[in-house]
Design an enzyme around this catalytic site. Structure first.
Site, PDB file in Angstrom:
ATOM      1  N   ARG A 169     -26.193 -95.203 -87.299  1.00  0.00           N
ATOM      2  CA  ARG A 169     -25.234 -94.814 -86.278  1.00  0.00           C
ATOM      3  C   ARG A 169     -25.736 -93.628 -85.462  1.00  0.00           C
ATOM      4  NH1 ARG A 169     -21.596 -92.642 -88.665  1.00  0.00           N
ATOM      5  NH2 ARG A 169     -22.087 -93.114 -90.831  1.00  0.00           N
ATOM      6  N   LYS A 314     -17.605 -98.826 -88.065  1.00  0.00           N
ATOM      7  CA  LYS A 314     -17.116 -97.464 -88.197  1.00  0.00           C
ATOM      8  C   LYS A 314     -16.285 -97.037 -86.984  1.00  0.00           C
ATOM      9  CE  LYS A 314     -18.037 -95.704 -92.245  1.00  0.00           C
ATOM     10  NZ  LYS A 314     -18.754 -96.610 -93.104  1.00  0.00           N
ATOM     11  N   HIS A 333     -12.189 -92.908 -96.503  1.00  0.00           N
ATOM     12  CA  HIS A 333     -13.571 -93.398 -96.594  1.00  0.00           C
ATOM     13  C   HIS A 333     -13.907 -93.493 -98.081  1.00  0.00           C
ATOM     14  CE1 HIS A 333     -18.139 -92.862 -95.688  1.00  0.00           C
ATOM     15  NE2 HIS A 333     -17.807 -94.133 -95.663  1.00  0.00           N
ATOM     16  N   SER A 351     -22.360 -91.253 -97.222  1.00  0.00           N
ATOM     17  CA  SER A 351     -23.289 -92.376 -97.234  1.00  0.00           C
ATOM     18  C   SER A 351     -24.338 -92.217 -98.344  1.00  0.00           C
ATOM     19  CB  SER A 351     -23.966 -92.447 -95.867  1.00  0.00           C
ATOM     20  OG  SER A 351     -24.705 -93.616 -95.772  1.00  0.00           O
ATOM     21  N   LYS A 355     -20.463 -95.346-103.371  1.00  0.00           N
ATOM     22  CA  LYS A 355     -19.160 -96.024-103.228  1.00  0.00           C
ATOM     23  C   LYS A 355     -19.295 -97.527-103.478  1.00  0.00           C
ATOM     24  CE  LYS A 355     -18.414 -94.598 -99.009  1.00  0.00           C
ATOM     25  NZ  LYS A 355     -19.627 -93.781 -98.920  1.00  0.00           N
ATOM     26  N   THR A 356     -20.255 -98.140-102.789  1.00  0.00           N
ATOM     27  CA  THR A 356     -20.416 -99.594-102.922  1.00  0.00           C
ATOM     28  C   THR A 356     -20.960 -99.951-104.303  1.00  0.00           C
ATOM     29  OG1 THR A 356     -20.798 -99.804-100.556  1.00  0.00           O
ATOM     30  CG2 THR A 356     -21.525-101.637-101.916  1.00  0.00           C
ATOM     31  N   ASP A 370     -15.514 -99.567 -98.993  1.00  0.00           N
ATOM     32  CA  ASP A 370     -15.779 -98.488 -98.030  1.00  0.00           C
ATOM     33  C   ASP A 370     -14.573 -97.910 -97.277  1.00  0.00           C
ATOM     34  OD1 ASP A 370     -18.108 -96.984 -96.919  1.00  0.00           O
ATOM     35  OD2 ASP A 370     -17.462 -97.843 -95.026  1.00  0.00           O
ATOM     36  N   ARG A 435     -29.588-102.945 -94.992  1.00  0.00           N
ATOM     37  CA  ARG A 435     -28.200-103.219 -95.363  1.00  0.00           C
ATOM     38  C   ARG A 435     -27.911-104.707 -95.472  1.00  0.00           C
ATOM     39  NH1 ARG A 435     -24.209 -98.912 -96.119  1.00  0.00           N
ATOM     40  NH2 ARG A 435     -25.256 -97.059 -95.320  1.00  0.00           N
TER      41      ARG A 435
HETATM   42  N1  ATP Z   1     -26.738 -92.720-110.582  1.00  0.00           N
HETATM   43  C1  ATP Z   1     -26.495 -93.423-109.481  1.00  0.00           C
HETATM   44  N2  ATP Z   1     -25.228 -93.658-109.078  1.00  0.00           N
HETATM   45  C2  ATP Z   1     -24.969 -94.352-107.954  1.00  0.00           C
HETATM   46  N3  ATP Z   1     -25.920 -94.883-107.149  1.00  0.00           N
HETATM   47  C3  ATP Z   1     -27.214 -94.701-107.514  1.00  0.00           C
HETATM   48  C4  ATP Z   1     -27.551 -93.971-108.685  1.00  0.00           C
HETATM   49  N4  ATP Z   1     -28.897 -93.949-108.773  1.00  0.00           N
HETATM   50  C5  ATP Z   1     -29.374 -94.618-107.724  1.00  0.00           C
HETATM   51  N5  ATP Z   1     -28.388 -95.102-106.942  1.00  0.00           N
HETATM   52  C6  ATP Z   1     -28.573 -95.846-105.674  1.00  0.00           C
HETATM   53  O1  ATP Z   1     -27.951 -95.100-104.636  1.00  0.00           O
HETATM   54  C7  ATP Z   1     -27.417 -95.957-103.644  1.00  0.00           C
HETATM   55  C8  ATP Z   1     -25.923 -95.745-103.465  1.00  0.00           C
HETATM   56  O2  ATP Z   1     -25.564 -96.355-102.256  1.00  0.00           O
HETATM   57  P1  ATP Z   1     -24.179 -97.031-101.882  1.00  0.00           P
HETATM   58  O3  ATP Z   1     -24.448 -98.246-101.077  1.00  0.00           O
HETATM   59  O4  ATP Z   1     -23.327 -97.235-103.078  1.00  0.00           O
HETATM   60  O5  ATP Z   1     -23.628 -95.890-100.949  1.00  0.00           O
HETATM   61  P2  ATP Z   1     -22.228 -95.747-100.265  1.00  0.00           P
HETATM   62  O6  ATP Z   1     -21.559 -94.561-100.852  1.00  0.00           O
HETATM   63  O7  ATP Z   1     -21.512 -97.043-100.355  1.00  0.00           O
HETATM   64  O8  ATP Z   1     -22.630 -95.382 -98.766  1.00  0.00           O
HETATM   65  P3  ATP Z   1     -22.197 -95.975 -97.319  1.00  0.00           P
HETATM   66  O9  ATP Z   1     -20.894 -95.345 -96.956  1.00  0.00           O
HETATM   67  O10 ATP Z   1     -23.282 -95.584 -96.435  1.00  0.00           O
HETATM   68  O11 ATP Z   1     -22.077 -97.461 -97.463  1.00  0.00           O
HETATM   69  C9  ATP Z   1     -27.730 -97.374-104.078  1.00  0.00           C
HETATM   70  O12 ATP Z   1     -28.899 -97.774-103.448  1.00  0.00           O
HETATM   71  C10 ATP Z   1     -27.917 -97.220-105.600  1.00  0.00           C
HETATM   72  O13 ATP Z   1     -28.753 -98.204-106.131  1.00  0.00           O
HETATM   73  O1  OAA Z   2     -21.483 -96.636 -91.149  1.00  0.00           O
HETATM   74  C1  OAA Z   2     -22.596 -96.999 -91.543  1.00  0.00           C
HETATM   75  O2  OAA Z   2     -23.523 -97.313 -90.813  1.00  0.00           O
HETATM   76  C2  OAA Z   2     -22.815 -97.084 -93.005  1.00  0.00           C
HETATM   77  C3  OAA Z   2     -21.766 -96.457 -93.773  1.00  0.00           C
HETATM   78  O3  OAA Z   2     -20.990 -97.120 -94.424  1.00  0.00           O
HETATM   79  C4  OAA Z   2     -21.636 -94.991 -93.689  1.00  0.00           C
HETATM   80  O4  OAA Z   2     -22.507 -94.343 -93.108  1.00  0.00           O
HETATM   81  O5  OAA Z   2     -20.639 -94.480 -94.209  1.00  0.00           O
HETATM   82 CA    CA Z   3     -21.222 -98.690 -98.842  1.00  0.00          CA
HETATM   83 MN    MN Z   4     -19.371 -95.906 -95.378  1.00  0.00          MN
END
Ligand code: ATP
Ligand code: OAA
Ligand code: CA
Ligand code: MN
Length: 651
Positions: A169, A314, A333, A351, A355-356, A370, A435
């Site tokens: 973004r 977003k 979020h 990010s 979360k995911t 998310d 992604r």
């Molecule tokens: N101990 C841990 N706990 C959680 N995630 C981990 C850990 N170690 C490594 N990772 C890695 O960190 C990343 C966490 O990313 P995730 O997609 O869950 O982020 P998000 O909070 O959903 O962000 P976004 O809002 O950008 O989608 C993954 O690639 C996961 O494999």
């Molecule tokens: O918005 C995006 O591109 C990915 C995301 O989930 C974040 O940054 O929270």
């Molecule tokens: Ca996510």
């Molecule tokens: Mn997000």
């Protein structure tokens, strides 16, 4: 018998011959022939017409008593109105269907267009724009592969795409129209994501986007929903120029049933995604060729100069952060899942904090990964899909996400083998932010509809690359608010140039880029809801242990999962806790399945002085960041505000 004495296996060919002789049935071409005289006729047999989408008897809504023909006309009229130029006063002439099929007889039946203007004011009024309306994933795959460079089918059936020059973004290019209403309602100024623009400039960019879209032979239109709470559902229309964008939103928004689509009517919010076309830098307020413009009064968003699909996801989230609090609903979020006994957990975090990854848990029902709403009725997912990070994705560690990458899934910016199309998830050649966007039902234990009761646990995730925050700590209400408003994480960007200092990021409400009101408004709502429903706050560090980035290592995902399990089960609530210095966090002495020595960060650092220095450094960064919030009152009296201030690091 072969020369080496090993019996030669019977060839498959030979076996077929044997079977044929045994049962006397021919498997050759001499059997039945298709009922077609020509190749064209044969092809016309291949696709059968979709079943009529609306049972008309008893159906309600504006379109209920219409003929199919009339309904199509209304739909095109509505889309033409969406795409209307504001200076030429007419919408474009629209045709449904793919222009490439213009020669085929099938199209003639769909060739409805809105009434032509009596005087053609410009060349654009003389041409038709083809509308590809709510296409299916199969149709969108074909469009992408035929017309969009960089679109390929991977070995598991996902659609690999490239998002272009932007692979993330562009928050500095986001603009929000500041008018008489939003001037007082929204959060402006230091720390705010809302960079102002005026109405006139918005209209200039809108016209630029609409003219670009109308100059094309075809545009994609998605009519979909946001929010699984039926009472607070929002109708969105996305007009875009790429099949990639249309499939992405098909996956990420809630997909209407055919009946819901027939009765869709006028959208509540419209996105004009002209991302392939830049904004004009001579336009007032523009500081680059990219502009993402939000006009809340017009309920419209314009995207110029970036094809990163996450802007749409977003962007709509920002809109929800405005609309929902007006209805006393908190937008979050966060990820969200539910146990077999109905216990709901929220996962906040910036990010890449998990979360995911952590809300996708094969022992629990996934409500969403998310974006959520918390109303008096409980929680609801805003979206219809998930958007998982793919960097270093492994089948062993994240099997549900791995298996969701199949036909229908959009895979952004990944690198794959040119022949066998196996994706190399470790490859960062295009970007680290690779992604996958897939419909939520691709996760086997998704909870459909994506709603649940009030949360029991609120888990704040921070990926602390400084390695000083404990893997888990229990928070008081004031601490939960303090950390929610701070929204801390520290990641390390690239690893190529050797060791880099982790950089702290503070993003209010764990999503400052998307909030529209002052952070304390959301914080007050969260505190009120947590108190009312008895939810417990937790801080979980998914980042470094045993030293900062470069010395320690990231906490193993299986350990974090064990910690999360203990929160869900309630067993962690009954643990023995010890208080940490500086941050004053309550850390458990034991968590089942986790080595106890990692629970207290200073135990894992060999250099104790370095630990203390780093801890104080992080404490200082928190203090500096919080200064902007010290003047604001949270809640109805000043008591909570004072408590929150006292819940920060003390040294
Ligand atoms: N101990 C841990 N706990 C959680 N995630 C981990 C850990 N170690 C490594 N990772 C890695 O960190 C990343 C966490 O990313 P995730 O997609 O869950 O982020 P998000 O909070 O959903 O962000 P976004 O809002 O950008 O989608 C993954 O690639 C996961 O494999
Ligand atoms: O918005 C995006 O591109 C990915 C995301 O989930 C974040 O940054 O929270
Ligand atoms: Ca996510
Ligand atoms: Mn997000």
């Amino acid at each position: 018998m072969a020369a080496n004495g090993v019996p030669t296996p019977k060839s498959p060919l030979a076996r077929i011959v044997t079977q044929k002789q045994q049962n006397g049935i021919s498997h050759g071409d001499g059997g039945k022939t298709v009922k077609a005289q020509t190749i064209d006729e044969l092809h016309s047999l291949q696709k059968k017409k979709s079943a009529p989408t609306t049972p008309l008897d008893g159906a309600q809504g504006a379109f209920a008593s219409m003929s199919d023909d009339e309904r199509q006309k209304q739909q095109l009229k509505s889309i033409s109105a969406s795409l209307a130029s504001l200076t030429r006063e007419t919408g474009p002439k629209l045709v449904k269907g793919d222009p490439a099929k213009a020669q085929s007889g099938a199209r003639v039946a769909h060739h409805h267009h809105v009434e032509a203007p009596t005087i053609s004011v410009s060349d654009s009024a003389l041409k038709f724009t083809h509308v590809l309306y709510n296409l299916s994933p199969g149709e969108l795959y074909e469009q992408a592969i035929k017309y969009e460079k960089g679109s390929f089918i991977t070995s598991t059936g996902a659609l690999a795409t490239l998002s272009g020059a932007k692979t993330g973004r562009s928050p500095r290019d986001k603009r929000v129209v500041c008018d008489d209403t939003t001037k007082d309602e929204l959060w402006w100024g230091k720390g705010s994501p809302n960079i102002e623009m005026d109405e006139q400039t918005f209209l200039v960019n809108r016209e630029r986007a609409v003219d670009y879209l109308n100059s094309l032979d075809k545009v994609f239109v998605n009519d979909q929903f946001l929010n699984w709470d039926p009472k607070n559902r929002i109708k969105v229309r996305i007009v875009s120029a790429r099949a990639y964008h249309s499939l992405f939103m098909h996956n990420m928004c809630i997909r209407p049933t055919p009946e819901e689509l027939e009765n869709f009517g006028t959208p509540d919010f419209t996105i004009y995604n002209a991302g392939q076309f830049p904004c004009n830098r001579f336009t007032h307020y523009m500081t680059s060729s990219t502009s993402i413009d939000l006009n809340l009064a017009r309920r419209e968003m314009v995207i110029l100069g970036t094809q990163y699909a996450g802007e749409m996801k977003k962007g709509l989230f920002s809109v929800m952060h405005y609309l929902m609090p007006k209805r006393q609903i908190l937008s979050l979020h966060s990820g969200c899942n539910m146990g077999k006994d109905g216990d709901v957990a929220l996962f906040f975090g910036l990010s890449g904090t998990g979360k995911t990854t952590l809300s996708t848990d094969n022992n629990r029902y996934l409500i969403g990964d998310d974006e959520h709403c918390w109303s008096d009725a409980g929680v609801s997912n805003i979206e219809g899909g998930c958007y998982a990070k793919c960097i270093d994705l492994s089948k062993e560690k994240e099997p549900e996400i791995w298996n969701a990458i199949k036909f229908g899934t959009v895979l952004e910016n990944v690198v794959f083998d040119e022949h066998d199309r196996e994706v190399d998830y470790a490859d960062k050649s295009v970007t680290e932010n690779t992604r996958a966007a897939y419909p939520i039902e691709f996760i086997p234990n998704a909870k459909i509809p994506c709603v649940g009761p009030h949360p029991k646990n609120v888990i704040l995730l921070a990926c602390d690359a400084f390695g000083v925050l404990p893997p888990v700590s229990k928070l008081t209400m004031a601490q939960t608010m303090y950390h929610f408003i701070s929204g801390y994480t520290a990641l390390v960007a690239g690893t190529e140039d050797g060791i880099k200092e982790p950089t702290a990021t503070f993003s209010a409400c764990f999503g400052a880029a998307f909030i529209m009101l002052h952070p304390t408004k959301y914080a007050a709502m969260l505190a009120e809801k947590m108190q009312k429903h008895g939810a417990t706050g937790w801080l979980v560090n998914t980042g470094w242990s045993g030293g900062s980035y470069g010395y320690g290592s990231r906490i193993k995902l299986p350990y974090t999962r064990k910690i999360i399990d203990a929160i869900h089960s309630g067993s962690l609530l009954n643990a023995t806790f010890e208080k940490t210095e500086v941050f004053g966090l309550e850390i458990p002495t034991e968590v089942e399945g986790v080595p106890s020595e990692i629970l207290r960060p200073e135990n894992t650092w060999s250099d104790k002085k370095a630990y203390k220095d780093t801890l104080l450094k992080l404490g200082g960064l928190f203090k500096n960041n919080f200064e902007t919030f010290t003047n604001y009152k949270i809640g109805t009296d000043n008591k909570l505000t004072e408590e929150i201030l006292a819940a920060g690091p003390q040294f």
